[in-house]
Scaffold this motif. Structure first.
Motif, PDB file in Angstrom:
ATOM      1  N   HIS A   1      -0.687   6.214   3.629  1.00  0.00           N
ATOM      2  CA  HIS A   1      -2.143   6.374   3.540  1.00  0.00           C
ATOM      3  C   HIS A   1      -2.171   6.387   5.298  1.00  0.00           C
ATOM      4  O   HIS A   1      -1.291   6.160   6.041  1.00  0.00           O
ATOM      5  CB  HIS A   1      -3.090   5.346   3.280  1.00  0.00           C
ATOM      6  CG  HIS A   1      -2.764   3.890   3.719  1.00  0.00           C
ATOM      7  ND1 HIS A   1      -1.748   3.242   3.586  1.00  0.00           N
ATOM      8  CD2 HIS A   1      -3.619   3.176   4.477  1.00  0.00           C
ATOM      9  CE1 HIS A   1      -1.787   1.823   3.972  1.00  0.00           C
ATOM     10  NE2 HIS A   1      -3.076   2.070   4.705  1.00  0.00           N
TER      11      HIS A   1
ATOM     12  N   ALA B   1     -12.798   6.827  -0.238  1.00  0.00           N
ATOM     13  CA  ALA B   1     -12.007   6.854   0.962  1.00  0.00           C
ATOM     14  C   ALA B   1     -12.927   6.969   2.253  1.00  0.00           C
ATOM     15  O   ALA B   1     -12.415   6.176   3.242  1.00  0.00           O
ATOM     16  CB  ALA B   1     -11.067   8.118   0.570  1.00  0.00           C
TER      17      ALA B   1
ATOM     18  N   ALA C   1       0.858  -1.235   0.063  1.00  0.00           N
ATOM     19  CA  ALA C   1       0.115   0.002   0.029  1.00  0.00           C
ATOM     20  C   ALA C   1       0.963   1.211  -0.019  1.00  0.00           C
ATOM     21  O   ALA C   1       1.757   1.282   0.753  1.00  0.00           O
ATOM     22  CB  ALA C   1      -0.834   0.013   1.200  1.00  0.00           C
TER      23      ALA C   1
ATOM     24  N   ALA D   1     -10.275   6.561  -5.008  1.00  0.00           N
ATOM     25  CA  ALA D   1     -10.656   7.849  -4.201  1.00  0.00           C
ATOM     26  C   ALA D   1     -11.735   8.147  -3.763  1.00  0.00           C
ATOM     27  O   ALA D   1     -12.040   8.518  -2.617  1.00  0.00           O
ATOM     28  CB  ALA D   1     -10.031   8.944  -5.108  1.00  0.00           C
TER      29      ALA D   1
ATOM     30  N   PRO E   1       0.097   8.073   9.342  1.00  0.00           N
ATOM     31  CA  PRO E   1       0.445   7.657   7.922  1.00  0.00           C
ATOM     32  C   PRO E   1       1.475   6.721   7.917  1.00  0.00           C
ATOM     33  O   PRO E   1       2.211   6.478   8.847  1.00  0.00           O
ATOM     34  CB  PRO E   1       1.188   8.874   7.447  1.00  0.00           C
ATOM     35  CG  PRO E   1       0.644  10.102   8.240  1.00  0.00           C
ATOM     36  CD  PRO E   1       0.505   9.602   9.662  1.00  0.00           C
TER      37      PRO E   1
ATOM     38  N   ALA F   1       2.869   3.130   5.282  1.00  0.00           N
ATOM     39  CA  ALA F   1       2.876   2.333   3.953  1.00  0.00           C
ATOM     40  C   ALA F   1       3.695   1.091   4.229  1.00  0.00           C
ATOM     41  O   ALA F   1       4.289   1.046   5.152  1.00  0.00           O
ATOM     42  CB  ALA F   1       3.466   3.283   2.974  1.00  0.00           C
TER      43      ALA F   1
ATOM     44  N   HIS G   1      -5.794   5.988   8.519  1.00  0.00           N
ATOM     45  CA  HIS G   1      -7.367   5.304   8.714  1.00  0.00           C
ATOM     46  C   HIS G   1      -7.632   6.493   9.843  1.00  0.00           C
ATOM     47  O   HIS G   1      -6.757   6.600  10.856  1.00  0.00           O
ATOM     48  CB  HIS G   1      -7.225   4.077   9.098  1.00  0.00           C
ATOM     49  CG  HIS G   1      -6.629   3.088   8.172  1.00  0.00           C
ATOM     50  ND1 HIS G   1      -6.965   2.811   6.894  1.00  0.00           N
ATOM     51  CD2 HIS G   1      -5.588   2.485   8.418  1.00  0.00           C
ATOM     52  CE1 HIS G   1      -6.265   2.023   6.535  1.00  0.00           C
ATOM     53  NE2 HIS G   1      -5.202   1.618   7.081  1.00  0.00           N
TER      54      HIS G   1
ATOM     55  N   ASN H   1      -9.941   4.824   4.379  1.00  0.00           N
ATOM     56  CA  ASN H   1      -8.587   4.620   3.769  1.00  0.00           C
ATOM     57  C   ASN H   1      -8.377   5.840   2.816  1.00  0.00           C
ATOM     58  O   ASN H   1      -8.882   6.272   1.929  1.00  0.00           O
ATOM     59  CB  ASN H   1      -8.566   3.428   2.751  1.00  0.00           C
ATOM     60  CG  ASN H   1      -7.302   3.048   2.623  1.00  0.00           C
ATOM     61  OD1 ASN H   1      -6.764   2.115   3.527  1.00  0.00           O
ATOM     62  ND2 ASN H   1      -6.451   3.057   1.412  1.00  0.00           N
ATOM     63  N   HIS H   2      -7.249   6.603   3.478  1.00  0.00           N
ATOM     64  CA  HIS H   2      -6.897   8.237   3.215  1.00  0.00           C
ATOM     65  C   HIS H   2      -5.525   8.092   2.566  1.00  0.00           C
ATOM     66  O   HIS H   2      -4.747   7.925   3.354  1.00  0.00           O
ATOM     67  CB  HIS H   2      -7.445   9.188   3.918  1.00  0.00           C
ATOM     68  CG  HIS H   2      -8.783   9.085   4.814  1.00  0.00           C
ATOM     69  ND1 HIS H   2      -9.736   9.711   4.059  1.00  0.00           N
ATOM     70  CD2 HIS H   2      -9.308   8.150   5.753  1.00  0.00           C
ATOM     71  CE1 HIS H   2     -11.091   9.155   4.740  1.00  0.00           C
ATOM     72  NE2 HIS H   2     -10.472   8.189   5.792  1.00  0.00           N
ATOM     73  N   TYR H   3      -5.371   8.413   1.362  1.00  0.00           N
ATOM     74  CA  TYR H   3      -4.106   8.408   0.841  1.00  0.00           C
ATOM     75  C   TYR H   3      -3.340   9.852   0.873  1.00  0.00           C
ATOM     76  O   TYR H   3      -4.020  10.724   0.984  1.00  0.00           O
ATOM     77  CB  TYR H   3      -4.059   7.952  -0.651  1.00  0.00           C
ATOM     78  CG  TYR H   3      -4.361   6.351  -0.813  1.00  0.00           C
ATOM     79  CD1 TYR H   3      -3.287   5.616  -0.839  1.00  0.00           C
ATOM     80  CD2 TYR H   3      -5.634   6.269  -1.161  1.00  0.00           C
ATOM     81  CE1 TYR H   3      -3.759   4.309  -0.951  1.00  0.00           C
ATOM     82  CE2 TYR H   3      -5.910   4.632  -1.494  1.00  0.00           C
ATOM     83  CZ  TYR H   3      -4.693   4.026  -1.152  1.00  0.00           C
ATOM     84  OH  TYR H   3      -5.035   2.432  -1.601  1.00  0.00           O
ATOM     85  N   VAL H   4      -2.070   9.826   1.329  1.00  0.00           N
ATOM     86  CA  VAL H   4      -1.410  10.813   1.558  1.00  0.00           C
ATOM     87  C   VAL H   4       0.041  10.957   0.893  1.00  0.00           C
ATOM     88  O   VAL H   4       0.643   9.733   0.416  1.00  0.00           O
ATOM     89  CB  VAL H   4      -1.185  11.141   2.943  1.00  0.00           C
ATOM     90  CG1 VAL H   4      -2.127  11.291   3.747  1.00  0.00           C
ATOM     91  CG2 VAL H   4      -0.340   9.919   3.573  1.00  0.00           C
ATOM     92  N   ASP H   5       0.650  11.846   0.739  1.00  0.00           N
ATOM     93  CA  ASP H   5       1.980  11.965  -0.121  1.00  0.00           C
ATOM     94  C   ASP H   5       3.001  12.026   0.909  1.00  0.00           C
ATOM     95  O   ASP H   5       3.053  12.578   2.027  1.00  0.00           O
ATOM     96  CB  ASP H   5       2.252  13.272  -0.875  1.00  0.00           C
ATOM     97  CG  ASP H   5       3.569  13.459  -1.698  1.00  0.00           C
ATOM     98  OD1 ASP H   5       3.890  12.167  -2.211  1.00  0.00           O
ATOM     99  OD2 ASP H   5       4.171  14.310  -1.658  1.00  0.00           O
TER     100      ASP H   5
END
Length: 173
Positions: A65, A152, A62, A149, A105, A107, A67, A157-161
């Motif tokens: 991201h 989410a 993954a 997206a 966050p 991964a 939660h 489940n929220h994606y971040v850089d």
């Protein structure tokens, strides 16, 4: 001395055991892993989602991201898993356990040159099996990536850089 009696309803919802036999477990595959869906009891007190992922050598897992409601638990059954937690990257080996609290966050990917077999548990579960099925369809080109997206909030489940995670993946390519 008088004892106070509780006011309002005192009923409880009984919890139900969840048993999944190996032969009955659903699997979802994508190019980098095979996920075995073990058990889910979302929407109940103590609810959870649990699955097992077997990652190919060096396979990405993954992206970064978080939660908002769920804690995500990792237990490495075999192999080696590289994990981002916050801004720190660590490698987990066989028998290692990691608990990532909500809003942190994170991964993960198989460590460079290694396979990884990992047990995942989310609590609460939130119907996450549907999310895993969606991921597989997107990776196989059977669904539009924008569906991820759009889901989410539903799947928490929220994606971040994460520049730290991107750099780590680029460094192992």
């Amino acid at each position: 001395m008088t004892k106070e009696k509780p006011t309002g309803p005192t009923t409880t919802t009984p919890l139900h055991a969840v048993l999944t036999r190996r032969a009955d477990a659903e699997t979802c595959a994508d190019p980098s892993s095979v996920m075995t869906l073990l058990g889910e009891s979302d929407g109940t007190p103590g609810g959870f989602t649990s699955y097992r992922s077997s990652f190919a050598e060096g396979a990405a897992g993954a992206p970064a991201h978080f939660h908002t409601k769920a804690s995500e638990l990792f237990f490495v059954l075999s192999g080696s898993l590289r994990v981002l937690v916050g801004e720190e990257i660590t490698t987990l080996g066989e028998g290692d356990f990691l608990a990532v609290p909500p809003r942190t966050p994170h991964a993960f990917a198989a460590a460079p040159g290694a396979e990884a077999d990992v047990l995942f548990v989310f609590t609460p579960g939130l119907g996450r099996f549907d999310y895993l099925r969606l991921l597989g369809r997107v990776m196989r080109g059977e669904a539009d990536p924008k569906e991820i997206a759009e889901s989410a909030d539903r799947f928490d489940n929220h994606y971040v850089d994460s520049p730290v995670w991107r750099a780590a993946l680029e460094g192992s390519a």
